[in-house]
Design an enzyme around this catalytic site. Structure first.
Site, PDB file in Angstrom:
ATOM      1  N   LYS A  90     112.634  76.436 -30.296  1.00  0.00           N
ATOM      2  CA  LYS A  90     112.723  74.854 -30.988  1.00  0.00           C
ATOM      3  C   LYS A  90     111.837  73.930 -29.895  1.00  0.00           C
ATOM      4  O   LYS A  90     111.001  73.335 -31.126  1.00  0.00           O
ATOM      5  CB  LYS A  90     114.035  74.466 -29.424  1.00  0.00           C
ATOM      6  N   ARG A 112     121.836  67.906 -22.176  1.00  0.00           N
ATOM      7  CA  ARG A 112     121.834  69.220 -22.700  1.00  0.00           C
ATOM      8  C   ARG A 112     123.823  69.472 -21.539  1.00  0.00           C
ATOM      9  O   ARG A 112     123.789  70.895 -21.246  1.00  0.00           O
ATOM     10  CB  ARG A 112     120.627  70.169 -20.951  1.00  0.00           C
ATOM     11  N   ARG A 119     107.319  86.307 -24.680  1.00  0.00           N
ATOM     12  CA  ARG A 119     107.158  85.137 -24.027  1.00  0.00           C
ATOM     13  C   ARG A 119     106.891  84.644 -22.907  1.00  0.00           C
ATOM     14  O   ARG A 119     106.187  84.814 -22.573  1.00  0.00           O
ATOM     15  CB  ARG A 119     107.939  83.834 -24.768  1.00  0.00           C
ATOM     16  N   ARG A 176     104.916  84.410 -17.832  1.00  0.00           N
ATOM     17  CA  ARG A 176     105.577  83.424 -16.700  1.00  0.00           C
ATOM     18  C   ARG A 176     106.758  84.226 -16.039  1.00  0.00           C
ATOM     19  O   ARG A 176     107.560  84.688 -16.386  1.00  0.00           O
ATOM     20  CB  ARG A 176     106.740  82.509 -17.788  1.00  0.00           C
ATOM     21  N   ARG A 231     120.135  81.514 -17.666  1.00  0.00           N
ATOM     22  CA  ARG A 231     120.282  80.187 -18.594  1.00  0.00           C
ATOM     23  C   ARG A 231     120.635  80.574 -20.305  1.00  0.00           C
ATOM     24  O   ARG A 231     121.074  79.273 -20.411  1.00  0.00           O
ATOM     25  CB  ARG A 231     118.413  80.834 -19.866  1.00  0.00           C
TER      26      ARG A 231
HETATM   27  P1  AMP Z   1     113.099  74.620 -21.362  1.00  0.00           P
HETATM   28  O1  AMP Z   1     111.885  75.141 -21.391  1.00  0.00           O
HETATM   29  O2  AMP Z   1     113.471  73.479 -22.387  1.00  0.00           O
HETATM   30  O3  AMP Z   1     114.607  76.479 -21.876  1.00  0.00           O
HETATM   31  O4  AMP Z   1     114.230  74.594 -19.963  1.00  0.00           O
HETATM   32  C1  AMP Z   1     113.451  74.345 -18.794  1.00  0.00           C
HETATM   33  C2  AMP Z   1     114.377  74.562 -17.078  1.00  0.00           C
HETATM   34  O5  AMP Z   1     114.236  72.843 -17.089  1.00  0.00           O
HETATM   35  C3  AMP Z   1     116.110  74.613 -17.960  1.00  0.00           C
HETATM   36  O6  AMP Z   1     115.749  75.903 -17.424  1.00  0.00           O
HETATM   37  C4  AMP Z   1     116.006  73.878 -16.697  1.00  0.00           C
HETATM   38  O7  AMP Z   1     116.245  74.521 -15.011  1.00  0.00           O
HETATM   39  C5  AMP Z   1     115.032  72.522 -16.322  1.00  0.00           C
HETATM   40  N1  AMP Z   1     115.603  71.782 -17.804  1.00  0.00           N
HETATM   41  C6  AMP Z   1     114.801  71.549 -19.223  1.00  0.00           C
HETATM   42  N2  AMP Z   1     115.420  70.567 -19.459  1.00  0.00           N
HETATM   43  C7  AMP Z   1     116.704  70.385 -18.871  1.00  0.00           C
HETATM   44  C8  AMP Z   1     117.672  69.222 -18.734  1.00  0.00           C
HETATM   45  N3  AMP Z   1     117.513  68.111 -19.934  1.00  0.00           N
HETATM   46  N4  AMP Z   1     118.681  69.151 -17.827  1.00  0.00           N
HETATM   47  C9  AMP Z   1     118.507  69.588 -16.963  1.00  0.00           C
HETATM   48  N5  AMP Z   1     117.729  70.756 -17.177  1.00  0.00           N
HETATM   49  C10 AMP Z   1     116.366  70.709 -17.485  1.00  0.00           C
END
Ligand code: AMP
Length: 191
Positions: free
Chosen positions: A13, A88, A127, A133, A144
């Site tokens: 994404k 989400r 990654r 990370r 996740r």
């Molecule tokens: P991502 O990089 O989009 O996978 O986000 C990393 C982490 O940030 C996720 O696993 C959540 O813990 C938190 N996070 C990101 N976006 C959201 C969202 N819209 N709602 C809740 N938690 C989020």
């Protein structure tokens, strides 16, 4: 142009968001990136978010919604925005509807990237190594994916009912995926 890019963690994404947002001259807003920046800077928001992120859980809706409300209220998002990683949850969908409606606009499209689950876990593990990370363990990565399947995947139907979903095959070369997204959004290639 107001767009949402959806797909499981690791679907690519972030990469696609940049191409699409650049094309339309709008910011790509990644809630995950904003949370990570706050974590590195040690802000109160970062400290709060980290407790959830470390476990692969979602940050509470109130915290996330407020952060998005502030971000899309910034001047660069006036012509539109592409959201990556938000909404989400159903509560976030409803909150976003309110934010967009109150600005007198509408959501134009939701692009969903479809990928193979095993490939995704492999991409994420790589990654995590490349980007250092260290907290991205396989357990957290799998958690996740499970949270996405339970909480976020069902939201696609909400947007499907509105007739604005474009499901795209997210497998293969990055540029091929970009071409598929542009074709779905009726973007005429320049060259
Ligand atoms: P991502 O990089 O989009 O996978 O986000 C990393 C982490 O940030 C996720 O696993 C959540 O813990 C938190 N996070 C990101 N976006 C959201 C969202 N819209 N709602 C809740 N938690 C989020």
């Amino acid at each position: 142009m107001r767009l949402i890019l959806m797909g499981p963690p690791g679907a690519g994404k972030g990469t696609q968001a940049k191409f699409v947002a650049d094309h339309f001259g709008i910011p790509a807003i990644s809630t995950g990136d904003i949370f990570r920046a706050n974590v590195s800077e040690g802000t109160p928001l970062g400290i709060e978010a980290k407790r959830f992120m470390d476990k692969g859980e979602y940050v509470p809706d109130e915290v996330t919604n407020q952060m998005v409300r502030n971000r899309i209220g910034e001047p660069d998002a006036a012509p539109g925005f592409l959201l990556d990683g938000y909404p989400r949850t159903l509560a976030q969908v409803e909150e976003l509807d309110g934010m967009i409606a109150s600005s007198g606009h509408r959501l134009d499209a939701v692009v969903v990237l479809r990928v193979d689950q095993d490939e995704v876990v492999q991409r994420l593990t790589q990654r995590a190594q490349v980007e250092g990370r260290a907290d991205d363990t396989e357990d957290v990565i799998r958690r996740r994916q499970a949270v996405y399947a339970e909480e976020t995947e069902p939201l696609i139907q909400v947007y499907r009912d509105r007739g604005i979903v474009h499901e795209i095959d997210g497998m293969g070369e990055v540029e091929d995926v970009t071409k598929r997204i542009f074709a779905a959004l009726d973007v005429v290639p320049q060259s």
